[in-house]
Design a protein around this motif. Sequence first.
Motif, short mmCIF file in Angstrom:
data_model
loop_
_atom_site.label_atom_id
_atom_site.label_comp_id
_atom_site.label_asym_id
_atom_site.label_seq_id
_atom_site.Cartn_x
_atom_site.Cartn_y
_atom_site.Cartn_z
N MET A 141 7.54 2.12 12.26
CA MET A 141 6.84 1.10 13.41
C MET A 141 7.93 1.23 14.49
O MET A 141 9.15 0.84 14.21
CB MET A 141 6.99 -0.02 12.45
N LEU A 142 7.24 1.01 15.60
CA LEU A 142 7.97 0.75 16.84
C LEU A 142 7.78 -0.32 17.55
O LEU A 142 6.52 -0.88 17.91
CB LEU A 142 7.90 2.03 17.74
N THR A 143 8.61 -1.38 17.58
CA THR A 143 8.05 -2.71 18.00
C THR A 143 9.25 -3.65 18.79
O THR A 143 10.21 -2.99 19.17
CB THR A 143 7.64 -3.38 16.82
N ASP A 181 10.30 -10.32 10.81
CA ASP A 181 9.25 -9.33 11.36
C ASP A 181 9.77 -8.13 10.63
O ASP A 181 8.49 -7.50 10.23
CB ASP A 181 9.48 -9.15 12.59
N GLN A 182 10.74 -7.52 10.53
CA GLN A 182 11.09 -6.28 9.82
C GLN A 182 10.52 -6.50 8.33
O GLN A 182 10.03 -5.28 7.91
CB GLN A 182 12.54 -5.94 10.01
N ALA A 183 10.99 -7.18 7.88
CA ALA A 183 10.79 -7.59 6.26
C ALA A 183 9.13 -7.43 6.11
O ALA A 183 8.66 -6.57 5.15
CB ALA A 183 11.22 -8.87 5.45
N GLU A 184 8.38 -8.33 6.98
CA GLU A 184 6.91 -8.24 6.70
C GLU A 184 6.34 -7.06 7.03
O GLU A 184 5.40 -6.71 6.34
CB GLU A 184 6.53 -9.36 8.03
N ALA A 185 6.70 -6.13 8.13
CA ALA A 185 6.26 -5.05 8.47
C ALA A 185 6.35 -3.75 7.25
O ALA A 185 5.49 -3.23 6.88
CB ALA A 185 6.81 -4.18 9.63
N LEU A 186 7.67 -3.92 6.71
CA LEU A 186 7.94 -3.06 5.48
C LEU A 186 7.16 -3.37 4.24
O LEU A 186 6.68 -2.48 3.58
CB LEU A 186 9.48 -3.03 5.00
N ASP A 187 7.09 -4.75 3.91
CA ASP A 187 6.22 -5.18 2.90
C ASP A 187 4.79 -4.72 2.93
O ASP A 187 4.05 -4.52 2.16
CB ASP A 187 6.32 -6.70 2.74
N ALA A 188 4.39 -4.79 4.41
CA ALA A 188 2.86 -4.20 4.69
C ALA A 188 2.71 -2.77 4.49
O ALA A 188 1.53 -2.38 4.58
CB ALA A 188 2.50 -4.96 6.00
N GLY A 189 3.81 -1.84 4.43
CA GLY A 189 3.50 -0.73 4.07
C GLY A 189 4.25 0.22 5.18
O GLY A 189 4.06 1.50 5.22
N ALA A 190 5.02 -0.21 6.23
CA ALA A 190 5.53 0.61 6.97
C ALA A 190 6.79 1.19 6.53
O ALA A 190 7.35 0.92 5.44
CB ALA A 190 6.10 -0.18 8.14
N ASP A 191 6.75 2.76 6.73
CA ASP A 191 7.84 3.40 6.21
C ASP A 191 9.27 3.38 6.99
O ASP A 191 10.34 3.57 6.18
CB ASP A 191 7.55 4.93 6.21
N ASP A 192 9.10 2.74 8.10
CA ASP A 192 10.62 2.90 8.86
C ASP A 192 10.21 1.88 10.06
O ASP A 192 9.31 1.45 10.14
CB ASP A 192 10.78 4.36 9.64
#
Length: 71
Positions: A1-3, A10-21
């Motif tokens: 994810m590029l954000t 925000d990072q923890a939520e994205a990784l928990d939602a399935g982002a690999d990076d």
Amino acid sequence: MLTAKDGEWDQAEALDAGADDYLTKPFSYVVLHAHLRALARRGAHGGEDEPSVLRWRGPRPGPPRTSLYAR
């Protein structure tokens, strides 16, 4: 994810939602390429039957190209 979101929640939520990076802006193209190479290595050696394919949607990564013309 590029954000542009750089908070730890925000990072923890994205990784928990399935982002690999997770990579935040502004970012270095050197670091972006290193992340892409790491993702490609994970796909190549992840034990899957078929190799993973990375697809880039958007501008081609790399340093900005500028030209100067003089008359």
